[in-house]
Design a protein around this motif. Structure first.
Motif, PDB file in Angstrom:
ATOM      1  N   SER A  16       0.854  -1.193   0.000  1.00  0.00           N
ATOM      2  CA  SER A  16       0.000   0.000   0.000  1.00  0.00           C
ATOM      3  C   SER A  16       0.883   1.233   0.000  1.00  0.00           C
ATOM      4  CB  SER A  16      -0.925   0.012   1.221  1.00  0.00           C
ATOM      5  OG  SER A  16      -0.175  -0.020   2.418  1.00  0.00           O
ATOM      6  N   LEU A  17       0.361   2.314  -0.577  1.00  0.00           N
ATOM      7  CA  LEU A  17       1.100   3.569  -0.552  1.00  0.00           C
ATOM      8  C   LEU A  17       0.162   4.741  -0.787  1.00  0.00           C
ATOM      9  CD1 LEU A  17       1.583   4.640  -3.742  1.00  0.00           C
ATOM     10  CD2 LEU A  17       3.182   2.772  -3.690  1.00  0.00           C
ATOM     11  N   GLN A  18       0.634   5.895  -0.355  1.00  0.00           N
ATOM     12  CA  GLN A  18      -0.088   7.137  -0.616  1.00  0.00           C
ATOM     13  C   GLN A  18       0.909   8.270  -0.711  1.00  0.00           C
ATOM     14  OE1 GLN A  18      -2.708   8.935   2.325  1.00  0.00           O
ATOM     15  NE2 GLN A  18      -3.920   9.862   0.721  1.00  0.00           N
ATOM     16  N   ILE A  19       0.630   9.200  -1.616  1.00  0.00           N
ATOM     17  CA  ILE A  19       1.429  10.413  -1.769  1.00  0.00           C
ATOM     18  C   ILE A  19       0.696  11.544  -1.067  1.00  0.00           C
ATOM     19  CG2 ILE A  19       2.371  12.070  -3.421  1.00  0.00           C
ATOM     20  CD1 ILE A  19       2.588   9.748  -5.411  1.00  0.00           C
ATOM     21  N   SER A  20       1.428  12.373  -0.332  1.00  0.00           N
ATOM     22  CA  SER A  20       0.813  13.501   0.364  1.00  0.00           C
ATOM     23  C   SER A  20       0.206  14.468  -0.644  1.00  0.00           C
ATOM     24  CB  SER A  20       1.847  14.211   1.246  1.00  0.00           C
ATOM     25  OG  SER A  20       2.899  14.742   0.466  1.00  0.00           O
ATOM     26  N   ALA A  23       2.564  16.412  -2.577  1.00  0.00           N
ATOM     27  CA  ALA A  23       3.511  15.545  -3.284  1.00  0.00           C
ATOM     28  C   ALA A  23       4.923  15.590  -2.706  1.00  0.00           C
ATOM     29  CB  ALA A  23       3.538  15.854  -4.783  1.00  0.00           C
ATOM     30  N   HIS A  24       5.047  16.040  -1.469  1.00  0.00           N
ATOM     31  CA  HIS A  24       6.355  16.085  -0.814  1.00  0.00           C
ATOM     32  C   HIS A  24       6.740  14.718  -0.258  1.00  0.00           C
ATOM     33  CE1 HIS A  24       9.213  18.479   2.038  1.00  0.00           C
ATOM     34  NE2 HIS A  24       9.747  17.328   1.694  1.00  0.00           N
ATOM     35  N   TYR A  25       5.775  13.992   0.271  1.00  0.00           N
ATOM     36  CA  TYR A  25       6.055  12.696   0.904  1.00  0.00           C
ATOM     37  C   TYR A  25       5.250  11.567   0.286  1.00  0.00           C
ATOM     38  CZ  TYR A  25       8.375  15.290   4.603  1.00  0.00           C
ATOM     39  OH  TYR A  25       9.219  16.108   5.304  1.00  0.00           O
ATOM     40  N   LEU A  26       5.817  10.376   0.432  1.00  0.00           N
ATOM     41  CA  LEU A  26       5.139   9.150   0.057  1.00  0.00           C
ATOM     42  C   LEU A  26       5.288   8.195   1.239  1.00  0.00           C
ATOM     43  CD1 LEU A  26       5.158   7.227  -3.197  1.00  0.00           C
ATOM     44  CD2 LEU A  26       5.928   6.036  -1.181  1.00  0.00           C
ATOM     45  N   ILE A  27       4.193   7.591   1.670  1.00  0.00           N
ATOM     46  CA  ILE A  27       4.239   6.586   2.725  1.00  0.00           C
ATOM     47  C   ILE A  27       3.958   5.231   2.085  1.00  0.00           C
ATOM     48  CG2 ILE A  27       1.823   6.879   3.439  1.00  0.00           C
ATOM     49  CD1 ILE A  27       4.618   6.197   5.899  1.00  0.00           C
ATOM     50  N   TRP A  38       9.031   8.372   2.551  1.00  0.00           N
ATOM     51  CA  TRP A  38       9.977   8.842   1.548  1.00  0.00           C
ATOM     52  C   TRP A  38       9.795  10.335   1.313  1.00  0.00           C
ATOM     53  CZ3 TRP A  38      13.618   5.635  -0.519  1.00  0.00           C
ATOM     54  CH2 TRP A  38      13.433   4.272  -0.331  1.00  0.00           C
ATOM     55  N   ASP A  39      10.898  11.048   1.152  1.00  0.00           N
ATOM     56  CA  ASP A  39      10.888  12.454   0.767  1.00  0.00           C
ATOM     57  C   ASP A  39      11.006  12.485  -0.755  1.00  0.00           C
ATOM     58  OD1 ASP A  39      11.673  15.094   0.049  1.00  0.00           O
ATOM     59  OD2 ASP A  39      12.355  15.433   2.103  1.00  0.00           O
ATOM     60  N   CYS A  40       9.926  12.806  -1.434  1.00  0.00           N
ATOM     61  CA  CYS A  40       9.907  12.780  -2.907  1.00  0.00           C
ATOM     62  C   CYS A  40      10.710  13.918  -3.524  1.00  0.00           C
ATOM     63  CB  CYS A  40       8.470  12.822  -3.411  1.00  0.00           C
ATOM     64  SG  CYS A  40       7.504  11.395  -2.931  1.00  0.00           S
ATOM     65  N   ARG A  41      10.921  14.992  -2.794  1.00  0.00           N
ATOM     66  CA  ARG A  41      11.708  16.102  -3.333  1.00  0.00           C
ATOM     67  C   ARG A  41      13.199  15.806  -3.304  1.00  0.00           C
ATOM     68  NH1 ARG A  41       8.220  20.869  -0.403  1.00  0.00           N
ATOM     69  NH2 ARG A  41       6.323  20.497  -1.600  1.00  0.00           N
ATOM     70  N   LYS A  42      13.633  15.060  -2.290  1.00  0.00           N
ATOM     71  CA  LYS A  42      15.046  14.710  -2.162  1.00  0.00           C
ATOM     72  C   LYS A  42      15.346  13.312  -2.697  1.00  0.00           C
ATOM     73  CE  LYS A  42      15.684  17.504   1.993  1.00  0.00           C
ATOM     74  NZ  LYS A  42      15.984  17.456   3.430  1.00  0.00           N
ATOM     75  N   PHE A  43      14.299  12.573  -3.095  1.00  0.00           N
ATOM     76  CA  PHE A  43      14.445  11.191  -3.563  1.00  0.00           C
ATOM     77  C   PHE A  43      15.197  10.345  -2.535  1.00  0.00           C
ATOM     78  CE2 PHE A  43      13.934  13.653  -7.439  1.00  0.00           C
ATOM     79  CZ  PHE A  43      12.910  12.964  -8.055  1.00  0.00           C
ATOM     80  N   LEU A  64      -2.971  11.769   7.471  1.00  0.00           N
ATOM     81  CA  LEU A  64      -3.997  12.542   8.165  1.00  0.00           C
ATOM     82  C   LEU A  64      -3.549  13.985   8.346  1.00  0.00           C
ATOM     83  CD1 LEU A  64      -5.019   9.966  10.913  1.00  0.00           C
ATOM     84  CD2 LEU A  64      -6.088  10.357   8.689  1.00  0.00           C
ATOM     85  N   ASN A  65      -2.256  14.165   8.553  1.00  0.00           N
ATOM     86  CA  ASN A  65      -1.665  15.492   8.690  1.00  0.00           C
ATOM     87  C   ASN A  65      -0.252  15.415   8.131  1.00  0.00           C
ATOM     88  OD1 ASN A  65      -0.988  18.104   9.456  1.00  0.00           O
ATOM     89  ND2 ASN A  65      -0.398  17.494  11.506  1.00  0.00           N
ATOM     90  N   CYS A  66       0.089  16.334   7.277  1.00  0.00           N
ATOM     91  CA  CYS A  66       1.412  16.303   6.665  1.00  0.00           C
ATOM     92  C   CYS A  66       2.142  17.618   6.874  1.00  0.00           C
ATOM     93  CB  CYS A  66       1.294  15.969   5.180  1.00  0.00           C
ATOM     94  SG  CYS A  66       2.818  15.271   4.528  1.00  0.00           S
ATOM     95  N   GLN A  67       1.934  18.234   8.022  1.00  0.00           N
ATOM     96  CA  GLN A  67       2.610  19.473   8.363  1.00  0.00           C
ATOM     97  C   GLN A  67       3.812  19.156   9.236  1.00  0.00           C
ATOM     98  OE1 GLN A  67       1.571  22.493   7.129  1.00  0.00           O
ATOM     99  NE2 GLN A  67       0.124  21.258   5.963  1.00  0.00           N
TER     100      GLN A  67
END
Length: 82
Positions: A16-20, A23-27, A38-43, A64-67
């Motif tokens: 399973s996965l989801q992108i914030s 689009a900064h993070y992927l879990i 994962w930090d998608c900006r820094k790969f 639920l919260n990505c701050q």
């Protein structure tokens, strides 16, 4: 585009996965009960949670919260446990 990969997850597939929303993070929820942020900006891998108390796959993950610095996620396994 550079792939998001870390050798520590070899043999522990993503189920399973989801992108914030920004689009900064992927879990990613893995089949052996591991979570990877994962930090998608820094790969790069930002954080790994191995000792989740579950040995079963996370069949669902949701931001639920990505701050930063408080990233909150929800997970669910195949038995419906959150």
């Amino acid at each position: 585009m550079k792939p998001l990969f870390d050798p520590q997850f070899k043999g522990n597939g993503v189920v399973s996965l989801q992108i914030s929303d920004d689009a900064h993070y992927l879990i990613a929820g893995h089949e052996k009960g591991t979570l990877a942020l994962w930090d998608c900006r820094k790969f790069s891998l930002a954080h790994t949670i191995r000792d989740t108390g579950y040995s079963d796959a996370f069949t669902g993950v949701k931001f639920l919260n990505c701050q930063e610095p408080n990233i909150l996620i929800a997970t669910i396994d195949r038995y419906g446990r959150m």
